[in-house]
Design an enzyme around this catalytic site. Structure first.
Site, PDB file in Angstrom:
ATOM      1  CD  GLN B 128      -2.526   1.294   2.544  1.00  0.00           C
ATOM      2  OE1 GLN B 128      -2.074   0.792   3.643  1.00  0.00           O
ATOM      3  NE2 GLN B 128      -4.006   1.781   2.630  1.00  0.00           N
ATOM      4  N   GLY B 129       0.818   2.000  -1.185  1.00  0.00           N
ATOM      5  CA  GLY B 129       1.539   3.343  -1.405  1.00  0.00           C
ATOM      6  C   GLY B 129       0.836   4.454  -1.108  1.00  0.00           C
ATOM      7  CB  SER B 131       2.073   6.880   4.476  1.00  0.00           C
ATOM      8  OG  SER B 131       1.199   6.241   5.143  1.00  0.00           O
ATOM      9  CB  SER B 163       3.894  -2.905   5.509  1.00  0.00           C
ATOM     10  OG  SER B 163       3.695  -1.970   6.393  1.00  0.00           O
ATOM     11  CD  GLU B 246      -4.994   0.558   6.419  1.00  0.00           C
ATOM     12  OE1 GLU B 246      -5.455   1.127   5.069  1.00  0.00           O
ATOM     13  OE2 GLU B 246      -4.130   0.194   6.714  1.00  0.00           O
TER      14      GLU B 246
HETATM   15  C1  LIG Z   1       3.252  -0.934  11.159  1.00  0.00           C
HETATM   16  C2  LIG Z   1       2.990   0.140  10.213  1.00  0.00           C
HETATM   17  C3  LIG Z   1       2.592  -0.032   8.916  1.00  0.00           C
HETATM   18  C4  LIG Z   1       2.171   0.839   8.105  1.00  0.00           C
HETATM   19  N1  LIG Z   1       2.010   0.450   6.787  1.00  0.00           N
HETATM   20  C5  LIG Z   1       1.695   1.337   5.899  1.00  0.00           C
HETATM   21  C6  LIG Z   1       1.522   1.012   4.532  1.00  0.00           C
HETATM   22  O1  LIG Z   1       1.695  -0.251   4.076  1.00  0.00           O
HETATM   23  N2  LIG Z   1       1.283   1.804   3.544  1.00  0.00           N
HETATM   24  C7  LIG Z   1       1.124   3.219   3.935  1.00  0.00           C
HETATM   25  O2  LIG Z   1       0.839   4.008   3.142  1.00  0.00           O
HETATM   26  N3  LIG Z   1       1.275   3.580   5.330  1.00  0.00           N
HETATM   27  C8  LIG Z   1       1.675   2.714   5.955  1.00  0.00           C
HETATM   28  N4  LIG Z   1       1.708   2.947   7.547  1.00  0.00           N
HETATM   29  C9  LIG Z   1       1.784   4.594   7.634  1.00  0.00           C
HETATM   30  C10 LIG Z   1       0.485   4.889   8.667  1.00  0.00           C
HETATM   31  O3  LIG Z   1      -0.587   5.081   7.705  1.00  0.00           O
HETATM   32  C11 LIG Z   1       0.967   6.460   9.113  1.00  0.00           C
HETATM   33  O4  LIG Z   1       2.047   6.437   9.851  1.00  0.00           O
HETATM   34  C12 LIG Z   1      -0.025   7.082   9.934  1.00  0.00           C
HETATM   35  O5  LIG Z   1      -1.255   7.285   8.917  1.00  0.00           O
HETATM   36  C13 LIG Z   1       0.299   8.359  10.516  1.00  0.00           C
HETATM   37  O6  LIG Z   1       0.886   9.237   9.662  1.00  0.00           O
HETATM   38  P1  LIG Z   1       2.345   9.935  10.029  1.00  0.00           P
HETATM   39  O7  LIG Z   1       3.554   8.721  10.369  1.00  0.00           O
HETATM   40  O8  LIG Z   1       2.662  10.664   9.157  1.00  0.00           O
HETATM   41  O9  LIG Z   1       2.038  10.521  11.484  1.00  0.00           O
HETATM   42  P2  LIG Z   1       1.627  11.952  11.749  1.00  0.00           P
HETATM   43  O10 LIG Z   1       0.444  12.229  10.870  1.00  0.00           O
HETATM   44  O11 LIG Z   1       2.561  12.991  11.518  1.00  0.00           O
HETATM   45  O12 LIG Z   1       1.151  12.100  13.199  1.00  0.00           O
HETATM   46  C14 LIG Z   1       2.171  12.233  14.331  1.00  0.00           C
HETATM   47  C15 LIG Z   1       1.417  12.477  15.496  1.00  0.00           C
HETATM   48  O13 LIG Z   1       0.363  13.594  15.268  1.00  0.00           O
HETATM   49  C16 LIG Z   1      -0.977  13.056  15.693  1.00  0.00           C
HETATM   50  N5  LIG Z   1      -1.771  14.069  14.654  1.00  0.00           N
HETATM   51  C17 LIG Z   1      -1.601  14.158  13.368  1.00  0.00           C
HETATM   52  N6  LIG Z   1      -2.626  14.915  12.779  1.00  0.00           N
HETATM   53  C18 LIG Z   1      -3.561  15.011  13.962  1.00  0.00           C
HETATM   54  C19 LIG Z   1      -4.918  15.637  14.062  1.00  0.00           C
HETATM   55  N7  LIG Z   1      -5.645  16.114  12.929  1.00  0.00           N
HETATM   56  N8  LIG Z   1      -5.308  15.457  15.197  1.00  0.00           N
HETATM   57  C20 LIG Z   1      -4.868  14.934  16.313  1.00  0.00           C
HETATM   58  N9  LIG Z   1      -3.691  14.472  16.377  1.00  0.00           N
HETATM   59  C21 LIG Z   1      -2.921  14.488  15.119  1.00  0.00           C
HETATM   60  C22 LIG Z   1      -0.781  11.800  15.391  1.00  0.00           C
HETATM   61  O14 LIG Z   1      -2.018  11.142  15.947  1.00  0.00           O
HETATM   62  C23 LIG Z   1       0.468  11.319  15.708  1.00  0.00           C
HETATM   63  O15 LIG Z   1       0.287  10.984  17.226  1.00  0.00           O
HETATM   64  C24 LIG Z   1       2.194   1.922   8.511  1.00  0.00           C
HETATM   65  C25 LIG Z   1       2.205   2.614   9.592  1.00  0.00           C
HETATM   66  C26 LIG Z   1       2.641   1.236  10.720  1.00  0.00           C
HETATM   67  C27 LIG Z   1       3.104   2.114  12.076  1.00  0.00           C
END
Ligand SMILES: Cc1cc2nc3c(=O)[nH]c(=O)nc-3n(C[C@H](O)[C@H](O)[C@H](O)COP(=O)(O)OP(=O)(O)OC[C@H]3O[C@@H](n4cnc5c(N)ncnc54)[C@H](O)[C@@H]3O)c2cc1C
Lengths: 325, 394
Positions: B128-129, B131, B163, B246
Site C-alpha cells: 500500500q503506497g 503515506s 510495508s 482497512e
Molecule cells: C506498522 C505500520 C505499518 C504501516 N504500513 C503502511 C503501509 O503499508 N502503507 C502506507 O501507506 N502507510 C503505512 N503506514 C503509515 C501510517 O498510515 C501512518 O504512519 C499514519 O497514518 C500516521 O501518519 P504519520 O506517520 O505521518 O504521523 P503524523 O500524521 O505526522 O502524526 C504524528 C502524531 O500527530 C498526531 N496527529 C496528526 N494529525 C492529527 C490531528 N488532525 N489531530 C490529532 N492528532 C494528530 C498523530 O495522531 C500522531 O500522534 C504504516 C504505519 C505503521 C506504524
C-alpha cells in the site's frame, strides 16, 4: 447469529422511552404516576414466563427496560422489585408475584455492609425488602427491617444501615442454584442499567459540545473535548454490545452465561463511572453545580455499580472461570 | 437477537477445524525477505487449494461468497489451531484485505480478471503506497506526482512506511494527477507494478527489529492509464473505500486472535512465579485485576465485532461504529502485551520474534504499530467524534 434487537424489541424500547419522557423528570424523585405506569406496562413481570404469571418475554426485554431506566437516570426501586418478582415466582408464590406485578409493592434492596449489618437502598416507602446474603435471596416484609437512614451519596436513592441481622419469616426465599440464577439475572440487569447511564452521558456531553461556544466555536470542535466524547461513546458501545450478548446467553441458558455476565458487569461499570465523571469535566463550571444534572449520573453510577456485587467481585469470579465457548 | 450458528455455519466450523489440523504449516515463519515471502505465499496457495481463500469474497471473483460470520468462524478456528504466525503480519494482508476488495468494488473488468485470481492463488504480494514523508494523517496532502503522457502516467516522488514493498509485486499507489485542483480532487488511485523501471526501494528497520517497512522512490515511473482504479482524479473516493476495508473488517483476524492471546496469558500467570517471588503471578491482586479486565474486554470486543457483522448483514453496510472497534482494539492490543511484560518478569529481558507461541517481547514491541498504522488513534477519535457523534470540525 444476530446481536441487534428485533423490531418488536425496538418497539418495547420506544414505548419505555415514551413513558419515561412523559412521567419522569431527570433530577426528580420517583412519582406515583411513573410507578403505576410501570405496573400497567408490565415492566415488573416482563421477563417472567406466562406460566409464572409473567408477561412472557425474556431477560433480554427485561434488560432493555432496565437499560432505559438507566438512560433516564430514573430513581426508584425498579431493580429490587423486578428481582423480587423473580424470587416470588421461582418460590411458587403466585399471589405475591401478582401483587408485585400490579405495582402494589415497592421493594427495597438489602445487601451486606459488613458481617453484622446490611445496607438498605430505597427503604422509605417500601413495603417489602429483598435481602441478599450468604443464605441466598429472600423477600421479607419491610416491617421486619429496622434501619437508620444515613446521608446518601445520591439524593434520590435513600440509604439506611441496619443494626444487625435481618430476621423474620420470608414471604419467598431461594437458596442454592435458584438463588444463583436470580442473582445472575440481577447482575445482568445492573450491567444494563450501567450501560444506559453510560449512554445517557454521551448524549449529554455531545449536545453540550455542539451548543456551548468558546473562542468563537462550539467546544465540541476542540479535540480535547471531541476525543473525550469519542472515548465515552466507544465505552458505551462496548458495554451495550456485551450486555446484549450476555442477555442472550442468559435467555438461552448457555453454559458460559456467568462468564459473559461477569464481563458485561466489568465493562459496563467502567463505562458508566468513567463516562459520568468525564461528563462533568466536559461541562465546565455549570457541570459542577447542584442545579445541573451531570452530578446525578456520577452518583447514580456509583450506586448502580455497588448493587449485587461490584466490578471487583466480578473480576475475581471471571478470572476463576474457565474460558468461554 | 440470537447467538446461534446455523447448521451450515456449524458444518463450516467443523470443516475448518479438521482442515486446519491437517494443513497448518510448521513454524517458525521466516522473519524476513524472500523466505518470508515464500512462506506467506505458500500458505495462501495452500488456502486456495483447500478452498479457504476469499471466504467472504463474491463467488464470481473466485471467493466462496460466504458471510462475515463464516469469515469470523474461520479466524476463530485459525486462532484455536495455535498457528506459528499472525495473519496480520503476513505479506498477503494488503491483497486479501483491502487491495482485492477495492478492486472488487471499483476495478474495471480487466483489472479484476487479471489481479483477483492472482491474489487468491498466492501468486502475488500487494503493498500500500499511501503515506508520504509529508502526508501521513493528512493523507490528502500527498504530493507524489503523476503526469499524463499519451496513454501512460509518469510518476515522480516518494512514498514511505510501505510495508513489504521490498517483496511486493503490485502496489495500491495514490498519486496527484491534478495539482491545480483542491487537495481531495486531484488524486488518482493506480495499480503500480513494483518491477517497473525507475522504482527504488529502501528498507527501514522497525523498533520490533523487522525490515518490512520501506521507502519507495519513483523516478519517471511509467504506468499505463488502464491501471487507474475508478476515474482519474477521483482517487480519493477509491482510497476511502480502501480505508473502509482497512478500518472495517481487515483487523477481524487480529481481534479474534487477541482473545486467544489473553487466554494464553492467563495460563502463563497461573504457572509463572509472581512479583512476590513465592506465589503464582495470578495470586497478585493487581495482575489478577488487570487480567480479569483484559478477559472482559476481549469478550466485549467479540460482542462488538458480532454487532458490527449483524449490522452489515441487516443493512448491507458497516456502520460508522467500525471506527470504535478499531480504536478499542488498537489500545486493548497494547494493554494486553504491556500486561504480558509485567507478568513474565525477567523473561521480559529476552527479545523474541514478533509472532509465534510463547513469545511476548517481540509482539509487545510490534504492538506500538496498532495505534499508528491504518490511521492513528487520534484520527480514529476524530472520525468517531465527527462522523458518529456529529461534533463540528475546527
Ligand atoms: C506498522 C505500520 C505499518 C504501516 N504500513 C503502511 C503501509 O503499508 N502503507 C502506507 O501507506 N502507510 C503505512 N503506514 C503509515 C501510517 O498510515 C501512518 O504512519 C499514519 O497514518 C500516521 O501518519 P504519520 O506517520 O505521518 O504521523 P503524523 O500524521 O505526522 O502524526 C504524528 C502524531 O500527530 C498526531 N496527529 C496528526 N494529525 C492529527 C490531528 N488532525 N489531530 C490529532 N492528532 C494528530 C498523530 O495522531 C500522531 O500522534 C504504516 C504505519 C505503521 C506504524
Amino acid at each position: 447469529m444476530d446481536l441487534l434487537p428485533t423490531s418488536e424489541q425496538d418497539e418495547i424500547v420506544s414505548t419505555v422511552r415514551a413513558v419515561l419522557a412523559d412521567r419522569h423528570q431527570l433530577g426528580e424523585p420517583l412519582g406515583d404516576e411513573l410507578w403505576s405506569a410501570a405496573a400497567e406496562q408490565g415492566w415488573f413481570l416482563i421477563g417472567l414466563p406466562e406460566s409464572a404469571g409473567g408477561v412472557g418475554y425474556s431477560i433480554i426485554e427485561e434488560s432493555l427496560v432496565m437499560r432505559e431506566l438507566g438512560t433516564a437516570c430514573a430513581p426508584g426501586p425498579f431493580l429490587a422489585t423486578v428481582l423480587a418478582a423473580h424470587v416470588a415466582a421461582l418460590a411458587g408464590n403466585a399471589e405475591l408475584t401478582a401483587a408485585i406485578g400490579a405495582g402494589s409493592h415497592r421493594v427495597a434492596l438489602a445487601e451486606r455492609l459488613d458481617p453484622e449489618r446490611f445496607a438498605v437502598q430505597d427503604l422509605p416507602g417500601a413495603s417489602l425488602v429483598l435481602v441478599v446474603d450468604e443464605a441466598g435471596i429472600r423477600v421479607v416484609d419491610a416491617a421486619h427491617v429496622s434501619a437508620s437512614a444515613v446521608d446518601s451519596i445520591d439524593e434520590l436513592v435513600p440509604v439506611a444501615y441496619t443494626d444487625g441481622a435481618i430476621t423474620g419469616e420470608p414471604l419467598a426465599a431461594l437458596s442454592g442454584d435458584d438463588a444463583i440464577d436470580v442473582l445472575l439475572d440481577g447482575a445482568l440487569l445492573v450491567a444494563a442499567g450501567l450501560a444506559g447511564l453510560a449512554e445517557a452521558t454521551v448524549t449529554q456531553s455531545v449536545a453540550y459540545g455542539k451548543d456551548r461556544e468558546q473562542f468563537g466555536q462550539p467546544i465540541g470542535a476542540f479535540q480535547a473535548v471531541k476525543h473525550r466524547c469519542a472515548d465515552m461513546a466507544t465505552r458505551a458501545e462496548i458495554a451495550s454490545c456485551q450486555v446484549a450478548y450476555a442477555a442472550i446467553t442468559r435467555r438461552d441458558r448457555r453454559d458460559d452465561a456467568a462468564f459473559h455476565v461477569d464481563a458485561a458487569r466489568i465493562v459496563a461499570t467502567r463505562a458508566a463511572i468513567d463516562n459520568s465523571q468525564i461528563n462533568v469535566q466536559n461541562h465546565g463550571g455549570i457541570g459542577f453545580t447542584w442545579e445541573h444534572t451531570a452530578h446525578r449520573f456520577v452518583t447514580r453510577a456509583r450506586v448502580w455499580s455497588l448493587r449485587l456485587g461490584s466490578s471487583a467481585s466480578h473480576q475475581s469470579s471471571l478470572l476463576a472461570r474457565s474460558a468461554a465457548d | 437477537m440470537n447467538l446461534d450458528f446455523t447448521p451450515d455455519e456449524d458444518a463450516f466450523r467443523e470443516e475448518a477445524r479438521t482442515w486446519l489440523a491437517e494443513h497448518l504449516p510448521a513454524g517458525p515463519r521466516p522473519p524476513e525477505g524472500d523466505e518470508m515471502r515464500a512462506f506467506d505465499l505458500a500458505w495462501q496457495r495452500t488456502l486456495y487449494d483447500g478452498g479457504w481463500a476469499g471466504i467472504n469474497w463474491p463467488v464470481e471473483f473466485g471467493g466462496r461468497g460466504l458471510t462475515d460470520i463464516q469469515q469470523m468462524i474461520w479466524y476463530e478456528e485459525f486462532a484455536r489451531a495455535e498457528p506459528p504466525f499472525t495473519l496480520n503480519n503476513s505479506c498477503t494482508f494488503v491483497g486479501n484485505n483491502h487491495g482485492g476488495p477495492t478492486l472488487i468494488v471499483s476495478g474495471s473488468d480487466e483489472q479484476k480478471a487479471f489481479h483477483l485470481p492472482k491474489i487468491l492463488r498466492g501468486d502475488v504480494v500487494w503493498c500500500q503506497g499511501f503515506s508520504e514523508p509529508g502526508a501521513g494523517s493528512d493523507l490528502a496532502s500527498l504530493s507524489c506526482r503523476a503526469e499524463i503522457d499519451g496513454d501512460e502516467l509518469v510518476v515522480n516522488g516518494q512514498k514511505i512506511w510501505t510495508s513489504y514493498a521490498h517483496v511486493a509485486d503490485f502496489q495500491e499507489l495514490l498519486v496527484r494527477t491534478d495539482p491545480s485542483a483542491p487537495k481531495h480532487k486531484g488524486i488518482s488511485w493506480v495499480i503500480c507494478d513494483m518491477r517497473t523501471p525507475g522504482i527504488e526501494i529502501r528498507e527501514i528497520t522497525t523498533m520490533s527489529h523487522v525490515n518490512d517497512f520501506c521507502e519507495v522512490f519513483y523516478d519517471d515511473v511509467r504506468i499505463p492509464l488502464t491501471n487507474v482504479v475508478g476515474q482519474i482524479n477521483d482517487g480519493w473516493r477509491t482510497a476511502m473505500s480502501t480505508l473502509s476495508f482497512e478500518r472495517g473488517t481487515a483487523f477481524m483476524a487480529d481481534q479474534v486472535e487477541l482473545a486467544a492471546v489473553v487466554e494464553r496469558l492467563i495460563d502463563e500467570a497461573r504457572t509463572r512465579t509472581g512479583p512476590d517471588g513465592r506465589r503464582a503471578a495470578i495470586a497478585d491482586d493487581e495482575i489478577a485485576r488487570r487480567l480479569a479486565t483484559a478477559r472482559a474486554e476481549v469478550t466485549a470486543l467479540r460482542a462488538m465485532t458480532i454487532a458490527g457483522i449483524s449490522r452489515v448483514l441487516r443493512t448491507g453496510v458497516p456502520g460508522p461504529e467500525g471506527s470504535m472497534v478499531r480504536l478499542f482494539h488498537g489500545e486493548l492490543h497494547q494493554r494486553v502485551y504491556q500486561l504480558a511484560l509485567d507478568i513474565i518478569g525477567a523473561d521480559a529481558l529476552r527479545l523474541t520474534s514478533i509472532d509465534g507461541h510463547g513469545n511476548w517481547t517481540g509482539p509487545y514491541l510490534q504492538s506500538f504499530a496498532y495505534t499508528i498504522g491504518g490511521g492513528t488513534t487520534d484520527i480514529q477519535r476524530n472520525i468517531v467524534g465527527e462522523r458518529v457523534l456529529g461534533l463540528p470540525r475546527v
